[in-house]
Design a protein around this motif. Structure first.
Motif, PDB file in Angstrom:
ATOM      1  N   ASN A   1       2.352   7.902  -1.501  1.00  0.00           N
ATOM      2  CA  ASN A   1       0.914   7.574  -1.414  1.00  0.00           C
ATOM      3  C   ASN A   1       1.073   6.375  -0.466  1.00  0.00           C
ATOM      4  OD1 ASN A   1      -0.340   9.723  -3.207  1.00  0.00           O
ATOM      5  ND2 ASN A   1       0.873   8.754  -4.668  1.00  0.00           N
ATOM      6  N   THR A   2       0.132   6.420   0.681  1.00  0.00           N
ATOM      7  CA  THR A   2      -0.084   5.539   1.490  1.00  0.00           C
ATOM      8  C   THR A   2      -1.457   5.229   1.547  1.00  0.00           C
ATOM      9  OG1 THR A   2       1.733   6.198   3.014  1.00  0.00           O
ATOM     10  CG2 THR A   2       0.374   4.589   3.943  1.00  0.00           C
ATOM     11  N   THR A   3      -2.233   3.816   1.103  1.00  0.00           N
ATOM     12  CA  THR A   3      -3.178   3.352   1.167  1.00  0.00           C
ATOM     13  C   THR A   3      -3.628   2.585   2.479  1.00  0.00           C
ATOM     14  OG1 THR A   3      -3.209   3.210  -1.105  1.00  0.00           O
ATOM     15  CG2 THR A   3      -5.098   2.217  -0.076  1.00  0.00           C
TER      16      THR A   3
ATOM     17  N   GLY B   1       0.761  -1.316  -0.117  1.00  0.00           N
ATOM     18  CA  GLY B   1       0.022  -0.055   0.135  1.00  0.00           C
ATOM     19  C   GLY B   1       0.832   1.186  -0.012  1.00  0.00           C
TER      20      GLY B   1
ATOM     21  N   THR C   1      -6.768   1.161   5.196  1.00  0.00           N
ATOM     22  CA  THR C   1      -8.167   0.588   5.186  1.00  0.00           C
ATOM     23  C   THR C   1      -8.566   0.263   7.071  1.00  0.00           C
ATOM     24  OG1 THR C   1      -9.615  -1.202   4.603  1.00  0.00           O
ATOM     25  CG2 THR C   1      -7.295  -1.719   5.317  1.00  0.00           C
TER      26      THR C   1
ATOM     27  N   ILE D   1     -11.456   2.384   2.419  1.00  0.00           N
ATOM     28  CA  ILE D   1      -9.956   2.385   2.091  1.00  0.00           C
ATOM     29  C   ILE D   1      -9.817   3.671   1.435  1.00  0.00           C
ATOM     30  CG2 ILE D   1      -8.573   1.358   0.291  1.00  0.00           C
ATOM     31  CD1 ILE D   1      -9.949  -1.104   0.210  1.00  0.00           C
ATOM     32  N   LYS D   2      -8.688   4.281   1.716  1.00  0.00           N
ATOM     33  CA  LYS D   2      -8.468   5.625   1.382  1.00  0.00           C
ATOM     34  C   LYS D   2      -6.751   5.680   1.289  1.00  0.00           C
ATOM     35  CE  LYS D   2      -9.262   9.278   4.059  1.00  0.00           C
ATOM     36  NZ  LYS D   2      -9.959  10.118   5.189  1.00  0.00           N
ATOM     37  N   THR D   3      -6.358   6.625   0.253  1.00  0.00           N
ATOM     38  CA  THR D   3      -4.967   6.930   0.026  1.00  0.00           C
ATOM     39  C   THR D   3      -4.699   8.414   0.509  1.00  0.00           C
ATOM     40  OG1 THR D   3      -5.215   5.583  -1.930  1.00  0.00           O
ATOM     41  CG2 THR D   3      -3.185   7.188  -1.795  1.00  0.00           C
TER      42      THR D   3
END
Length: 258
Positions: free
Chosen positions: A177-179, A159, A181, A228-230
């Motif tokens: 960019n870090t995803t 992620g 959840t 789930i967000k980035t």
């Protein structure tokens, strides 16, 4: 089946390749063909394309795992660095997921099928199909396998992505960019702490004294249940140590959710 009698199965250590036990047989990869590129006019017998090893067929792996009651509420997954191929993963007899491609790592979420505080049985079915490779592909769990425990709010598998849109002698821009959840049923407000670490001497990267902090960012975020967000963080690095074959300077990104 969790109660399947595997007492007669061979005990192996992963990573493991079940094909290398043999026997070698050139008929396994025999092919009658004409190599036009070599100027041949007639077909001839060819062998050895996949090493004459018996990699075709089905292989099973099973492992009993004690998972403590204290892990209940956390996310439990199994990460495979390499499984050849058409992997099907079962936890306690329940199908948890699959991954057909043998040359890439993958992660399977087994949380819904785990019995916390009890013995669990992980089973993996692999199958190599005939004529599925032009070279010896391997057979079995040929790379590391890990049982991974994460809190409900966590960084997803693979992620973190890193780009350097601008880089020069004087400064560089790094975008991380870090995803993340949230697998719980409650909204949560957390903080993402990201570090960019420079290695002073690439030959001694395992020595902590050779690390320098090149950049740091803390960002609070709120995430809904099941979301789930980035999260995007941008860094400016002063006088970055550029990479070259003669000076293969390294930077690492460390991400942590508090």
């Amino acid at each position: 089946k969790p109660d399947f009698d595997d007492s007669q199965w061979e005990t192996v250590t992963v990573p493991h390749d079940w094909a290398i036990a043999g026997p070698f047989d050139e008929n396994i990869d025999a092919q009658v063909t004409t190599v036009v590129e070599d100027g041949e006019k007639k077909p001839a017998m060819r062998t050895g394309r996949t090493g004459a090893l018996p990699h075709i067929g089905v292989g099973w792996y099973r492992r009993k795992i004690d998972i403590p009651e204290s892990w209940k509420g956390d996310n439990i997954s199994v990460e495979f660095d390499g499984a050849m191929s058409h992997a099907k993963v079962y936890m306690n007899g329940q199908f948890a997921g699959e991954w057909p491609y043998g040359y890439a790592s993958f992660s399977i979420d087994v949380t819904p099928f785990v019995k916390f505080g009890e013995e669990n049985v992980l089973a993996v079915r692999l199958e190599n199909l005939p004529e599925s490779s032009r070279w010896y592909p391997g057979a079995g769990l040929y790379r590391e396998v890990r049982l991974v425990r994460k809190p409900p709010v966590h960084i997803v598998y693979n992620g973190v992505s890193i780009t350097t849109p601008d880089i020069a002698e004087g400064k560089g821009t790094v975008v991380v960019n870090t995803t993340v959840t949230n697998t719980s049923n409650k909204k949560s407000t957390r903080k993402l702490d990201t570090l960019i670490i420079s290695v002073n001497n690439y030959t001694t990267i395992n020595e902590p004294d050779f690390f320098d902090l090149a950049g740091q960012a803390n960002q609070a975020f709120t995430i809904e249940p099941g979301e789930i967000k980035t999260i995007t963080q941008t860094f400016t690095i002063k006088n970055p140590k550029l990479w070259s074959p003669k000076t293969p300077n390294l930077y690492f990104v460390s991400s942590n959710i508090d």
